[in-house]
Design a protein around this motif. Structure first.
Motif, mmCIF file in Angstrom:
data_model
loop_
_atom_site.group_PDB
_atom_site.id
_atom_site.type_symbol
_atom_site.label_atom_id
_atom_site.label_comp_id
_atom_site.label_asym_id
_atom_site.label_seq_id
_atom_site.Cartn_x
_atom_site.Cartn_y
_atom_site.Cartn_z
ATOM 1 N N ALA A 32 19.914 47.439 29.572
ATOM 2 C CA ALA A 32 21.280 47.259 29.077
ATOM 3 C C ALA A 32 22.273 48.075 29.909
ATOM 4 C CB ALA A 32 21.361 47.647 27.600
ATOM 5 N N ASP A 33 21.896 49.305 30.261
ATOM 6 C CA ASP A 33 22.771 50.141 31.107
ATOM 7 C C ASP A 33 23.006 49.479 32.464
ATOM 8 O OD1 ASP A 33 23.033 52.088 29.160
ATOM 9 O OD2 ASP A 33 21.446 53.371 29.990
ATOM 10 N N ARG A 34 21.927 48.975 33.071
ATOM 11 C CA ARG A 34 22.045 48.324 34.382
ATOM 12 C C ARG A 34 22.906 47.069 34.277
ATOM 13 N NH1 ARG A 34 19.482 44.092 36.117
ATOM 14 N NH2 ARG A 34 17.737 44.286 34.668
ATOM 15 N N LYS A 35 22.624 46.244 33.265
ATOM 16 C CA LYS A 35 23.397 45.011 33.096
ATOM 17 C C LYS A 35 24.865 45.315 32.812
ATOM 18 C CE LYS A 35 19.956 41.648 31.645
ATOM 19 N NZ LYS A 35 19.585 40.708 30.578
ATOM 20 N N TRP A 36 25.116 46.376 32.046
ATOM 21 C CA TRP A 36 26.503 46.743 31.753
ATOM 22 C C TRP A 36 27.236 47.112 33.046
ATOM 23 C CZ3 TRP A 36 29.708 45.864 28.008
ATOM 24 C CH2 TRP A 36 30.953 46.476 28.066
ATOM 25 N N GLY A 37 26.598 47.927 33.880
ATOM 26 C CA GLY A 37 27.216 48.312 35.149
ATOM 27 C C GLY A 37 27.501 47.109 36.038
ATOM 28 N N GLU A 38 26.565 46.181 36.105
ATOM 29 C CA GLU A 38 26.757 44.978 36.912
ATOM 30 C C GLU A 38 27.897 44.128 36.351
ATOM 31 O OE1 GLU A 38 22.901 43.147 36.752
ATOM 32 O OE2 GLU A 38 22.037 44.539 38.232
ATOM 33 N N LEU A 39 27.922 43.985 35.032
ATOM 34 C CA LEU A 39 28.954 43.179 34.386
ATOM 35 C C LEU A 39 30.342 43.760 34.618
ATOM 36 C CD1 LEU A 39 29.588 40.778 32.475
ATOM 37 C CD2 LEU A 39 29.359 42.397 30.587
ATOM 38 N N ILE A 40 30.472 45.063 34.495
ATOM 39 C CA ILE A 40 31.775 45.700 34.691
ATOM 40 C C ILE A 40 32.271 45.501 36.127
ATOM 41 C CG2 ILE A 40 32.913 47.969 34.813
ATOM 42 C CD1 ILE A 40 32.751 46.636 31.999
ATOM 43 N N GLN A 41 31.379 45.561 37.094
ATOM 44 C CA GLN A 41 31.780 45.298 38.487
ATOM 45 C C GLN A 41 32.299 43.869 38.625
ATOM 46 O OE1 GLN A 41 32.146 48.478 39.529
ATOM 47 N NE2 GLN A 41 31.761 47.536 41.495
ATOM 48 N N GLU A 42 31.624 42.910 38.002
ATOM 49 C CA GLU A 42 32.069 41.517 38.053
ATOM 50 C C GLU A 42 33.426 41.353 37.380
ATOM 51 O OE1 GLU A 42 28.822 39.620 36.048
ATOM 52 O OE2 GLU A 42 27.429 40.031 37.682
ATOM 53 N N VAL A 43 33.596 42.001 36.236
ATOM 54 C CA VAL A 43 34.855 41.902 35.496
ATOM 55 C C VAL A 43 36.000 42.490 36.311
ATOM 56 C CG1 VAL A 43 36.082 42.769 33.458
ATOM 57 C CG2 VAL A 43 33.815 41.770 33.216
ATOM 58 N N ARG A 44 35.753 43.581 37.016
ATOM 59 C CA ARG A 44 36.808 44.192 37.837
ATOM 60 C C ARG A 44 37.371 43.207 38.848
ATOM 61 N NH1 ARG A 44 33.576 49.579 38.428
ATOM 62 N NH2 ARG A 44 34.502 50.763 36.728
ATOM 63 N N VAL A 45 36.506 42.454 39.483
ATOM 64 C CA VAL A 45 36.953 41.464 40.474
ATOM 65 C C VAL A 45 37.789 40.383 39.803
ATOM 66 C CG1 VAL A 45 36.165 39.678 42.069
ATOM 67 C CG2 VAL A 45 35.009 41.898 42.023
ATOM 68 N N ALA A 46 37.278 39.819 38.712
ATOM 69 C CA ALA A 46 37.986 38.745 38.027
ATOM 70 C C ALA A 46 39.292 39.239 37.396
ATOM 71 C CB ALA A 46 37.087 38.117 36.965
ATOM 72 N N GLN A 47 39.269 40.437 36.809
ATOM 73 C CA GLN A 47 40.471 40.997 36.174
ATOM 74 C C GLN A 47 41.601 41.145 37.178
ATOM 75 O OE1 GLN A 47 39.680 44.807 34.456
ATOM 76 N NE2 GLN A 47 39.236 43.990 32.440
ATOM 77 N N THR A 48 41.283 41.655 38.338
ATOM 78 C CA THR A 48 42.318 41.859 39.354
ATOM 79 C C THR A 48 42.989 40.543 39.700
ATOM 80 O OG1 THR A 48 41.126 43.757 40.228
ATOM 81 C CG2 THR A 48 42.771 42.749 41.661
ATOM 82 N N GLY A 49 42.184 39.523 39.940
ATOM 83 C CA GLY A 49 42.739 38.216 40.293
ATOM 84 C C GLY A 49 43.587 37.621 39.190
#
Length: 164
Positions: free
Chosen positions: A21-38
């Motif tokens: 869950a910790d690993r998946k959370w970190g990966e998800l947050i990185q993905e969200v950062r890219v999409a959020q910026t756009g």
């Protein structure tokens, strides 16, 4: 060096549910950062359009497309910021696996809404810029491109390479 005859290669990670869950959370947050910026840049731009002199000269259809685009952009922004709020509100409550599942759903919803926002914005821009009959075909081609790269190839990869 090599493996002994008969040894099978282990696949996957040796991690607990919490570590996963910790690993998946970190990966998800990185993905969200890219999409959020756009989405935030696009939404910010959309909010300024109504204050331009050209906006008043647009027809009813363009005004309607603009309003739909702004609402879609607001919804996409909310969905993509949702995982951050979720994390803040449930942090320390020992529900990380469940939070990852819900955050993943929010992110997917945000991506679908972002697709709709970009489609609507492209339609508006091309209608205002050209007024030509080929605009629906261009928009359809771009949406097909997004669908291929955002969903088609990922789903094909998932199907093709997921071990059973």
């Amino acid at each position: 060096m090599g493996t002994a005859v008969g040894d099978e290669r282990r696949r996957g990670r040796d991690e607990t549910e919490e570590e996963r869950a910790d690993r998946k959370w970190g990966e998800l947050i990185q993905e969200v950062r890219v999409a959020q910026t756009g989405v935030q840049i696009l939404f910010g731009f959309l909010l300024t359009v109504v204050f331009t002199p050209r906006y008043a000269s647009l027809g009813e259809t363009e005004h309607a497309i603009y309003l739909v685009t702004v609402v879609l952009g607001a919804c996409a922004t909310g969905a993509l910021i949702g995982p951050v709020s979720l994390h803040r509100l449930v942090s320390g409550r020992r529900v990380k696996p469940e939070a990852v599942t819900w955050a993943s759903r929010m992110t997917f919803t945000g991506l679908v809404l972002l697709l709709a926002t970009m489609t609507s914005a492209l339609l508006l821009i091309l209608r205002v810029a050209t007024h030509d009959a080929y605009v629906p075909y261009l928009v359809t081609a771009v949406v097909a491109w997004y669908l291929l790269f955002w969903f088609g190839i990922p789903m094909w990869t998932r199907h093709r390479y997921t071990s059973r």
